[in-house]
Design a protein around this motif. Structure first.
Motif, PDB file in Angstrom:
ATOM      1  N   TYR A   1       2.786  -3.552  -1.421  1.00 36.44           N
ATOM      2  CA  TYR A   1       3.292  -3.481  -0.053  1.00 36.44           C
ATOM      3  C   TYR A   1       4.796  -3.299   0.054  1.00 36.44           C
ATOM      4  O   TYR A   1       5.305  -3.036   1.147  1.00 36.44           O
ATOM      5  CB  TYR A   1       2.856  -4.699   0.762  1.00 36.44           C
ATOM      6  N   TRP A   2       5.517  -3.413  -1.046  1.00 32.77           N
ATOM      7  CA  TRP A   2       6.953  -3.120  -0.983  1.00 32.77           C
ATOM      8  C   TRP A   2       7.252  -1.669  -1.362  1.00 32.77           C
ATOM      9  O   TRP A   2       8.399  -1.324  -1.607  1.00 32.77           O
ATOM     10  CB  TRP A   2       7.731  -4.063  -1.901  1.00 32.77           C
ATOM     11  N   THR A   3       6.240  -0.841  -1.419  1.00 32.09           N
ATOM     12  CA  THR A   3       6.390   0.523  -1.889  1.00 32.09           C
ATOM     13  C   THR A   3       6.527   1.499  -0.720  1.00 32.09           C
ATOM     14  O   THR A   3       5.668   1.537   0.173  1.00 32.09           O
ATOM     15  CB  THR A   3       5.179   0.933  -2.750  1.00 32.09           C
ATOM     16  N   ALA A   4       7.618   2.302  -0.753  1.00 33.97           N
ATOM     17  CA  ALA A   4       7.831   3.338   0.258  1.00 33.97           C
ATOM     18  C   ALA A   4       6.860   4.502  -0.006  1.00 33.97           C
ATOM     19  O   ALA A   4       6.379   4.668  -1.124  1.00 33.97           O
ATOM     20  CB  ALA A   4       9.278   3.818   0.188  1.00 33.97           C
ATOM     21  N   PRO A   5       6.588   5.336   0.985  1.00 32.35           N
ATOM     22  CA  PRO A   5       7.196   5.289   2.321  1.00 32.35           C
ATOM     23  C   PRO A   5       6.432   4.473   3.351  1.00 32.35           C
ATOM     24  O   PRO A   5       6.943   4.227   4.439  1.00 32.35           O
ATOM     25  CB  PRO A   5       7.200   6.763   2.726  1.00 32.35           C
ATOM     26  N   ASP A   6       5.196   4.044   3.014  1.00 35.76           N
ATOM     27  CA  ASP A   6       4.336   3.474   4.053  1.00 35.76           C
ATOM     28  C   ASP A   6       4.264   1.950   4.060  1.00 35.76           C
ATOM     29  O   ASP A   6       3.800   1.370   5.037  1.00 35.76           O
ATOM     30  CB  ASP A   6       2.912   4.027   3.900  1.00 35.76           C
ATOM     31  N   PHE A   7       4.648   1.283   2.960  1.00 31.94           N
ATOM     32  CA  PHE A   7       4.628  -0.179   2.877  1.00 31.94           C
ATOM     33  C   PHE A   7       3.261  -0.722   3.326  1.00 31.94           C
ATOM     34  O   PHE A   7       3.128  -1.349   4.382  1.00 31.94           O
ATOM     35  CB  PHE A   7       5.760  -0.788   3.705  1.00 31.94           C
ATOM     36  N   PRO A   8       2.223  -0.500   2.488  1.00 34.08           N
ATOM     37  CA  PRO A   8       0.850  -0.850   2.886  1.00 34.08           C
ATOM     38  C   PRO A   8       0.544  -2.340   2.727  1.00 34.08           C
ATOM     39  O   PRO A   8      -0.090  -2.778   1.764  1.00 34.08           O
ATOM     40  CB  PRO A   8      -0.001  -0.005   1.932  1.00 34.08           C
ATOM     41  N   PHE A   9       1.011  -3.145   3.679  1.00 33.56           N
ATOM     42  CA  PHE A   9       0.766  -4.581   3.616  1.00 33.56           C
ATOM     43  C   PHE A   9      -0.725  -4.872   3.768  1.00 33.56           C
ATOM     44  O   PHE A   9      -1.408  -4.249   4.589  1.00 33.56           O
ATOM     45  CB  PHE A   9       1.562  -5.305   4.701  1.00 33.56           C
ATOM     46  N   PRO A  10      -1.230  -5.831   3.002  1.00 35.39           N
ATOM     47  CA  PRO A  10      -2.668  -6.126   3.039  1.00 35.39           C
ATOM     48  C   PRO A  10      -3.029  -7.016   4.216  1.00 35.39           C
ATOM     49  O   PRO A  10      -2.210  -7.764   4.751  1.00 35.39           O
ATOM     50  CB  PRO A  10      -2.899  -6.862   1.720  1.00 35.39           C
TER      51      PRO A  10
ATOM     52  N   PRO B   1      16.364   6.416   7.705  1.00 40.58           N
ATOM     53  CA  PRO B   1      15.515   5.460   8.424  1.00 40.58           C
ATOM     54  C   PRO B   1      14.277   5.091   7.607  1.00 40.58           C
ATOM     55  O   PRO B   1      13.743   5.904   6.861  1.00 40.58           O
ATOM     56  CB  PRO B   1      15.137   6.204   9.714  1.00 40.58           C
ATOM     57  N   VAL B   2      13.861   3.843   7.750  1.00 39.28           N
ATOM     58  CA  VAL B   2      12.696   3.314   7.049  1.00 39.28           C
ATOM     59  C   VAL B   2      11.520   3.284   8.017  1.00 39.28           C
ATOM     60  O   VAL B   2      11.689   2.964   9.201  1.00 39.28           O
ATOM     61  CB  VAL B   2      12.983   1.903   6.501  1.00 39.28           C
ATOM     62  N   ALA B   3      10.336   3.594   7.508  1.00 37.83           N
ATOM     63  CA  ALA B   3       9.144   3.607   8.360  1.00 37.83           C
ATOM     64  C   ALA B   3       8.881   2.227   8.955  1.00 37.83           C
ATOM     65  O   ALA B   3       9.108   1.199   8.302  1.00 37.83           O
ATOM     66  CB  ALA B   3       7.934   4.066   7.554  1.00 37.83           C
ATOM     67  N   PHE B   4       8.416   2.216  10.189  1.00 43.43           N
ATOM     68  CA  PHE B   4       8.007   0.961  10.829  1.00 43.43           C
ATOM     69  C   PHE B   4       6.879   0.330  10.020  1.00 43.43           C
ATOM     70  O   PHE B   4       5.995   1.015   9.508  1.00 43.43           O
ATOM     71  CB  PHE B   4       7.539   1.232  12.254  1.00 43.43           C
ATOM     72  N   PHE B   5       6.927  -0.991   9.903  1.00 42.22           N
ATOM     73  CA  PHE B   5       5.889  -1.708   9.167  1.00 42.22           C
ATOM     74  C   PHE B   5       5.591  -3.021   9.868  1.00 42.22           C
ATOM     75  O   PHE B   5       6.405  -3.546  10.641  1.00 42.22           O
ATOM     76  CB  PHE B   5       6.339  -2.002   7.722  1.00 42.22           C
ATOM     77  N   GLN B   6       4.417  -3.556   9.598  1.00 38.57           N
ATOM     78  CA  GLN B   6       4.064  -4.927   9.934  1.00 38.57           C
ATOM     79  C   GLN B   6       3.459  -5.560   8.691  1.00 38.57           C
ATOM     80  O   GLN B   6       2.785  -4.891   7.911  1.00 38.57           O
ATOM     81  CB  GLN B   6       3.084  -4.974  11.109  1.00 38.57           C
ATOM     82  N   THR B   7       3.724  -6.840   8.495  1.00 40.10           N
ATOM     83  CA  THR B   7       3.356  -7.470   7.224  1.00 40.10           C
ATOM     84  C   THR B   7       1.936  -8.016   7.185  1.00 40.10           C
ATOM     85  O   THR B   7       1.501  -8.516   6.152  1.00 40.10           O
ATOM     86  CB  THR B   7       4.345  -8.599   6.885  1.00 40.10           C
ATOM     87  N   ARG B   8       1.244  -7.996   8.295  1.00 41.94           N
ATOM     88  CA  ARG B   8      -0.180  -8.338   8.360  1.00 41.94           C
ATOM     89  C   ARG B   8      -0.437  -9.692   7.676  1.00 41.94           C
ATOM     90  O   ARG B   8       0.057 -10.720   8.114  1.00 41.94           O
ATOM     91  CB  ARG B   8      -1.002  -7.198   7.770  1.00 41.94           C
ATOM     92  N   GLY B   9      -1.211  -9.706   6.587  1.00 41.31           N
ATOM     93  CA  GLY B   9      -1.558 -10.977   5.955  1.00 41.31           C
ATOM     94  C   GLY B   9      -0.406 -11.703   5.305  1.00 41.31           C
ATOM     95  O   GLY B   9      -0.481 -12.909   5.037  1.00 41.31           O
ATOM     96  N   ILE B  10       0.702 -11.008   5.053  1.00 43.08           N
ATOM     97  CA  ILE B  10       1.881 -11.618   4.412  1.00 43.08           C
ATOM     98  C   ILE B  10       2.810 -12.236   5.455  1.00 43.08           C
ATOM     99  O   ILE B  10       3.866 -12.775   5.138  1.00 43.08           O
ATOM    100  CB  ILE B  10       2.628 -10.559   3.569  1.00 43.08           C
ATOM    101  N   ALA B  11       2.444 -12.192   6.731  1.00 43.30           N
ATOM    102  CA  ALA B  11       3.332 -12.638   7.803  1.00 43.30           C
ATOM    103  C   ALA B  11       3.892 -14.039   7.620  1.00 43.30           C
ATOM    104  O   ALA B  11       5.083 -14.271   7.912  1.00 43.30           O
ATOM    105  CB  ALA B  11       2.623 -12.528   9.149  1.00 43.30           C
ATOM    106  N   PRO B  12       3.141 -15.045   7.140  1.00 44.74           N
ATOM    107  CA  PRO B  12       3.752 -16.374   6.987  1.00 44.74           C
ATOM    108  C   PRO B  12       4.921 -16.396   6.005  1.00 44.74           C
ATOM    109  O   PRO B  12       5.785 -17.270   6.104  1.00 44.74           O
ATOM    110  CB  PRO B  12       2.596 -17.231   6.461  1.00 44.74           C
ATOM    111  N   ALA B  13       4.966 -15.443   5.094  1.00 44.88           N
ATOM    112  CA  ALA B  13       6.055 -15.383   4.113  1.00 44.88           C
ATOM    113  C   ALA B  13       7.158 -14.432   4.516  1.00 44.88           C
ATOM    114  O   ALA B  13       8.308 -14.616   4.116  1.00 44.88           O
ATOM    115  CB  ALA B  13       5.504 -14.955   2.745  1.00 44.88           C
ATOM    116  N   ALA B  14       6.830 -13.389   5.307  1.00 45.33           N
ATOM    117  CA  ALA B  14       7.828 -12.329   5.499  1.00 45.33           C
ATOM    118  C   ALA B  14       7.683 -11.561   6.802  1.00 45.33           C
ATOM    119  O   ALA B  14       8.307 -10.516   6.948  1.00 45.33           O
ATOM    120  CB  ALA B  14       7.731 -11.345   4.325  1.00 45.33           C
ATOM    121  N   GLY B  15       6.924 -12.060   7.768  1.00 47.61           N
ATOM    122  CA  GLY B  15       6.572 -11.230   8.901  1.00 47.61           C
ATOM    123  C   GLY B  15       7.376 -11.387  10.164  1.00 47.61           C
ATOM    124  O   GLY B  15       7.255 -10.572  11.074  1.00 47.61           O
ATOM    125  N   PHE B  16       8.219 -12.408  10.274  1.00 53.61           N
ATOM    126  CA  PHE B  16       8.838 -12.720  11.567  1.00 53.61           C
ATOM    127  C   PHE B  16       9.922 -11.714  11.941  1.00 53.61           C
ATOM    128  O   PHE B  16      10.564 -11.097  11.098  1.00 53.61           O
ATOM    129  CB  PHE B  16       9.460 -14.113  11.535  1.00 53.61           C
TER     130      PHE B  16
END
Length: 498
Positions: free
Chosen positions: A156-165, A254-269
């Motif tokens: 999920y830290w991989t560009a360009p799409d940052f595929p958070f699980p 510019p970096v693609a918009f992302f949401q951290t989904r399941g990782i939100a408690p660690a990095a999503g705010f």
């Protein structure tokens, strides 16, 4: 629309800022205003030389927002200015809110720090490959000493799409992961660990993590500009666009918009400079027997050292990072997500906190500590021991009564080819030279004292007189350069490159 900084600022209103707010009795002290002027001069140079699209910052003393400001733009494409209310991804600062939620549940008797995580999350299935290792505990997760791998098994830290699980994908992938270390053997920062802490909240509270945190942490603290997941509804407006690291061409893409989904408690705010300032104020007022969101004793417990790495270079509280610097103890956390960097630091003894946020990959910790180094002494000098005391400004101004008007000397001067710029700023009642850009602005200050006319001299570290610094005027009387040892530095016009 860009707004100019106030006239008291360090470079005579030469620099452009999106917003600056100063309010309260400590903020009104001349020495504090002077220090904040130097901060803004420094930030202006750092933003320009590091090509930072936008930044927001704030300084807190106890329950006072001493200062907040923003520079540059939230969106380079539209030119919309950044403000202290601009939303940024705060990434790992999210871990503080998750840790507060876990400790609330601990205080309600729903878990203990010594509990194995598997006792509350029966699906926890990371293979323990180290014989004799203690179990992964709640405390181990909060202190990053559990031995867990750093990440969930997804790129999920991989560009360009940052595929958070998703949450389900994280849980499903645990069976394919194994422990990196035996528990409590080493410090290993782990987003997976704090993700599990969020799962503890969901399991024990009986409701989704984001709902629990909103209801039990964010709303009671009045953090209405803080979100447990990056809010897509604010894209292109209040939520800043993130930009990457600088390329060889000096560009930030510019970096693609992302949401951290399941990782939100660690990095999503996502949050704002002024909301993180409110979060700091809560920590300063939660003392003694106070009980607000947490009991004061619980916050004290979180901000004490619970784990020390064997190399004695990393100290962790419960969720909080803890550092010692120049005889002071700082607690807080940083955040680094694609296109965003942020830092929150608190010095609890003097009740000074600094927030720094940028929509670019920069050293946020360097910025936060740089601001602290410039303002902390001035705030300490201005703060009354009894908070109920109303501060009265001294009858005499900070600058020498018979000294010259310093305003004509303020500004930036070219150091080419030996360096970039020298900023001439107000400092401790007189002038100072500050070489910019610099990662250590307090150390970069060279104090000057007035001699006569347009002649100043350097004040050596032992207080004695050093070499002369002579300012030179054109026929109209405007300062155009200064010279040291006969060599001149030309004054720059507003917006001019050296």
């Amino acid at each position: 629309m860009m707004l100019r900084s106030s006239l008291w600022l360090g470079s005579a209103s030469l620099f452009m800022f999106a917003a600056t707010a100063v309010a309260g009795q400590i903020a009104d002290r001349e020495r504090v205003r002077e220090a904040l002027g130097v901060v803004e001069t420094w930030l202006d140079a750092q933003q320009a030389y590091q090509q930072i699209p936008g930044l927001s910052a704030a300084v807190v003393h106890d329950q006072e927002l001493v200062w907040s400001t923003a520079m540059g733009v939230a969106h380079r494409e539209s030119g919309e200015p950044a403000t202290p209310q601009t939303l940024y991804s705060i990434c790992s600062i999210s871990k503080l809110f998750t840790s507060v939620a876990v400790m609330q549940l601990r205080d309600r008797g729903l878990l203990r720090l010594a509990d194995p995580v598997s006792e509350h999350l029966p699906w926890f299935s990371v293979e323990q490959s180290h014989e004799g290792s203690p179990p992964v505990t709640v405390e181990g997760v909060l202190t990053h000493s559990a031995g867990l791998p750093r990440e969930s098994n997804h790129p999920y830290w991989t560009a360009p799409d940052f595929p958070f699980p998703t949450r389900g994908e994280i849980i499903e992938g645990l069976s394919d992961q194994e422990m990196l270390y035996a528990s409590r053997a080493y410090y290993q920062y782990s987003n997976l660990g704090l993700t599990l802490a969020g799962e503890l909240v969901t399991a024990l509270a009986g409701e989704p993590y984001d709902q629990y945190v909103r209801k039990n942490v964010l709303e009671p603290l009045g953090l209405h500009g803080t979100y447990p997941e990056i809010p897509a509804e604010h894209r292109g407006r209040r939520l800043a666009t993130g930009y990457g690291s600088m390329t060889r061409d000096g560009l930030r893409e510019p970096v693609a918009f992302f949401q951290t989904r399941g990782i939100a408690p660690a990095a999503g705010f996502a949050s704002t400079a002024e909301d993180l300032a409110r979060f700091a104020m809560w920590q300063f007022r939660l003392r003694g027997e106070e009980d607000e969101v947490l009991h004061a004793h619980t916050l004290d417990e979180m901000q004490r050292v619970h784990y020390v790495d064997p190399d004695f270079d990393t100290f962790r509280g419960l969720g909080f990072g803890i550092t010692r610097r120049a005889g002071k103890t700082f607690v807080g956390h940083g955040g680094s997500c694609p296109g965003f960097r942020s830092q929150l630091i608190l010095e609890r003894e003097d009740k000074v906190a600094v927030v720094f946020m940028a929509n670019a990959m920069v050293g946020a910790g360097t910025f936060a500590h740089g601001i602290y180094d410039l303002v902390a002494e001035a705030i300490a000098d201005a703060a009354p021991e009894d908070p109920s005391v109303v501060i009265e400004e001294a009858e005499e101004p900070l600058w020498e009564k018979d000294g010259p008007d310093l305003t004509p000397f303020l500004g930036t001067y070219s150091r080419q080819p030996w360096g970039s710029e020298t900023a001439v700023v107000r400092w401790k009642g007189s002038l100072a030279l500050m070489s910019v850009p610099t990662d250590d602005p307090a150390d970069a200050l060279t104090r000057l004292k007035h001699d006569e006319g347009d002649v100043f001299f350097r004040v050596r570290s032992d207080g004695t007189r050093g070499e002369d610094v002579i300012f030179h005027r054109d026929p109209s009387g405007t300062i155009r350069s200064f010279s040291v040892h006969g060599n001149h530095s030309r004054r720059l016009e507003p917006g001019e490159s050296p």
